[in-house]
Design a protein around this motif. Structure first.
Motif, PDB file in Angstrom:
ATOM      1  N   PRO A 112       0.846  -1.192   0.000  1.00 35.14           N
ATOM      2  CA  PRO A 112       0.000   0.000   0.000  1.00 35.14           C
ATOM      3  C   PRO A 112       0.886   1.248   0.000  1.00 35.14           C
ATOM      4  O   PRO A 112       1.943   1.259   0.616  1.00 35.14           O
ATOM      5  CB  PRO A 112      -0.797  -0.100   1.300  1.00 35.14           C
ATOM      6  N   SER A 113       0.477   2.268  -0.712  1.00 29.93           N
ATOM      7  CA  SER A 113       1.262   3.494  -0.802  1.00 29.93           C
ATOM      8  C   SER A 113       1.417   4.128   0.577  1.00 29.93           C
ATOM      9  O   SER A 113       0.453   4.240   1.341  1.00 29.93           O
ATOM     10  CB  SER A 113       0.578   4.484  -1.736  1.00 29.93           C
TER      11      SER A 113
ATOM     12  N   CYS B 192       3.675   6.134  -7.307  1.00 30.45           N
ATOM     13  CA  CYS B 192       4.490   4.982  -6.919  1.00 30.45           C
ATOM     14  C   CYS B 192       5.838   4.985  -7.636  1.00 30.45           C
ATOM     15  O   CYS B 192       6.860   4.654  -7.038  1.00 30.45           O
ATOM     16  CB  CYS B 192       3.744   3.682  -7.208  1.00 30.45           C
ATOM     17  N   GLN B 193       5.856   5.382  -8.896  1.00 31.87           N
ATOM     18  CA  GLN B 193       7.109   5.385  -9.651  1.00 31.87           C
ATOM     19  C   GLN B 193       8.009   6.557  -9.268  1.00 31.87           C
ATOM     20  O   GLN B 193       9.207   6.371  -9.039  1.00 31.87           O
ATOM     21  CB  GLN B 193       6.824   5.435 -11.151  1.00 31.87           C
TER      22      GLN B 193
ATOM     23  N   GLY C 279       2.067   1.217 -10.102  1.00 31.97           N
ATOM     24  CA  GLY C 279       1.023   1.241  -9.084  1.00 31.97           C
ATOM     25  C   GLY C 279      -0.339   1.301  -9.724  1.00 31.97           C
ATOM     26  O   GLY C 279      -0.475   1.618 -10.904  1.00 31.97           O
ATOM     27  N   GLU C 280      -1.346   0.982  -8.943  1.00 36.40           N
ATOM     28  CA  GLU C 280      -2.722   1.039  -9.436  1.00 36.40           C
ATOM     29  C   GLU C 280      -3.676   1.296  -8.284  1.00 36.40           C
ATOM     30  O   GLU C 280      -3.348   1.082  -7.122  1.00 36.40           O
ATOM     31  CB  GLU C 280      -3.086  -0.249 -10.156  1.00 36.40           C
TER      32      GLU C 280
ATOM     33  N   ILE D  71      -2.040   0.998  -4.586  1.00 35.68           N
ATOM     34  CA  ILE D  71      -1.203  -0.161  -4.320  1.00 35.68           C
ATOM     35  C   ILE D  71       0.004  -0.075  -5.248  1.00 35.68           C
ATOM     36  O   ILE D  71      -0.148  -0.055  -6.473  1.00 35.68           O
ATOM     37  CB  ILE D  71      -1.956  -1.484  -4.555  1.00 35.68           C
ATOM     38  N   CYS D  72       1.215  -0.028  -4.672  1.00 36.20           N
ATOM     39  CA  CYS D  72       2.450   0.044  -5.452  1.00 36.20           C
ATOM     40  C   CYS D  72       2.998  -1.354  -5.667  1.00 36.20           C
ATOM     41  O   CYS D  72       2.862  -2.223  -4.798  1.00 36.20           O
ATOM     42  CB  CYS D  72       3.489   0.895  -4.713  1.00 36.20           C
ATOM     43  N   THR D  73       3.618  -1.595  -6.827  1.00 35.72           N
ATOM     44  CA  THR D  73       4.132  -2.913  -7.167  1.00 35.72           C
ATOM     45  C   THR D  73       5.598  -2.830  -7.568  1.00 35.72           C
ATOM     46  O   THR D  73       6.057  -1.804  -8.066  1.00 35.72           O
ATOM     47  CB  THR D  73       3.339  -3.542  -8.330  1.00 35.72           C
ATOM     48  N   LYS D  74       6.317  -3.928  -7.318  1.00 36.25           N
ATOM     49  CA  LYS D  74       7.696  -4.058  -7.778  1.00 36.25           C
ATOM     50  C   LYS D  74       8.051  -5.530  -7.829  1.00 36.25           C
ATOM     51  O   LYS D  74       7.387  -6.368  -7.212  1.00 36.25           O
ATOM     52  CB  LYS D  74       8.677  -3.316  -6.884  1.00 36.25           C
TER      53      LYS D  74
END
Length: 79
Positions: A36-37, A54-55, A63-64, A74-77
């Protein structure tokens, strides 16, 4: 009446626990980790601002916005 109040308070507590676990710190799906951000804790409506946030600010891959009608960023990596 006491039974009803106990039922309502127990139901509310369970819903709050479920909501808290939904936004846990890390969820692993294959090789993508989701967080989560930490800078945008308000509701979001679209994924565009979450992706940029997020980026650029949190140094994730992307993120989305997830959730309806008011989601969370919600951030992703890659794990």
């Amino acid at each position: 009446m006491e039974r009803f109040l106990r039922f309502v308070s127990t139901t509310f507590l369970l819903l709050m626990i479920l909501r808290a676990t939904e936004l846990g710190p890390v969820v692993v799906k294959g090789k993508t980790c989701e967080f989560p951000s930490s800078t945008h804790e308000d509701w979001c409506l679209t994924s565009g601002p979450c992706n940029v946030l997020c980026q650029d600010w949190e140094e994730f891959d992307g993120g989305e916005c997830r959730g309806f009608p008011f989601g969370r960023c919600i951030c992703t990596k890659e794990c």
